[in-house]
Design a protein around this motif. Structure first.
Motif, short mmCIF file in Angstrom:
data_model
loop_
_atom_site.label_atom_id
_atom_site.label_comp_id
_atom_site.label_asym_id
_atom_site.label_seq_id
_atom_site.Cartn_x
_atom_site.Cartn_y
_atom_site.Cartn_z
N LEU A 4 23.27 51.19 18.39
CA LEU A 4 23.72 51.06 17.12
C LEU A 4 24.78 51.73 16.34
N PHE A 5 24.82 52.96 16.80
CA PHE A 5 25.85 53.83 16.28
C PHE A 5 27.17 53.35 17.22
N LEU A 6 27.18 53.04 18.33
CA LEU A 6 28.39 52.81 19.11
C LEU A 6 28.94 51.40 18.57
N LEU A 7 27.95 50.68 18.17
CA LEU A 7 28.57 49.12 17.78
C LEU A 7 28.59 49.26 16.39
N GLU A 8 28.56 50.56 15.74
CA GLU A 8 29.17 50.57 14.35
C GLU A 8 28.18 49.72 13.40
N ALA A 9 26.72 49.76 13.56
CA ALA A 9 25.86 49.13 12.70
C ALA A 9 25.90 49.49 11.12
N ASN A 10 25.49 48.68 10.35
CA ASN A 10 25.70 48.96 8.99
C ASN A 10 24.50 50.20 8.80
N GLN A 11 24.85 51.43 8.35
CA GLN A 11 24.06 52.72 8.21
C GLN A 11 23.24 52.29 7.00
N ALA A 12 23.77 51.49 6.06
CA ALA A 12 22.75 51.18 4.94
C ALA A 12 21.54 50.48 5.16
N ASN A 13 21.64 49.81 6.25
CA ASN A 13 20.38 48.75 6.47
C ASN A 13 19.21 49.30 6.73
N VAL A 14 18.21 48.68 6.20
CA VAL A 14 16.83 49.60 6.43
C VAL A 14 16.45 49.88 7.92
N PHE A 15 16.55 48.64 8.65
CA PHE A 15 16.19 48.84 10.13
C PHE A 15 17.30 50.04 10.64
N VAL A 16 18.28 50.10 10.46
CA VAL A 16 19.15 51.24 10.87
C VAL A 16 18.83 52.25 10.58
N GLU A 17 18.59 52.56 9.38
CA GLU A 17 18.16 53.79 8.96
C GLU A 17 16.79 54.33 9.39
#
Length: 102
Positions: free
Chosen positions: A37-50
């Protein structure tokens, strides 16, 4: 009667080994998922990513900042990849030991 007990003990040991290896796999999975997720630059504000990031931080707290690289991506891969590899090695090693002892 003793054969029955031996079979139950062996089945219990196999279940325990499976649980140990599954926990190790899940822990390593969260760490690897955070790396991706970090390498693919996922949205850090997304609940799942958090949630994944928080879980990975909790699982890998002891290895944070072991490696201090200039490149953020390499730092994340190393600091979260090391705990993932160790969890897999330890978890599957313990499971194999439990299976052999049964």
């Amino acid at each position: 009667m003793d054969d029955e007990r031996g079979v139950r003990h062996q089945n219990g040991a196999r279940r325990t080994a499976l649980i140990v290896s599954t926990i190790a796999d899940v822990a390593a999975g969260f760490l690897v998922l955070w790396i991706l997720l970090f390498l693919l630059e996922a949205n850090q504000a997304n609940v799942f990513v958090e949630f994944v990031h928080g879980t990975a931080d909790w699982l890998g707290w002891w290895a944070q900042d072991i490696f201090t690289m200039d490149t953020e991506g390499v730092r994340v891969v190393l600091n979260y990849g090391l705990p993932a590899a160790i969890y897999l090695l330890l978890g599957h090693g313990i499971a194999a030991r439990i299976n052999r002892a049964a």
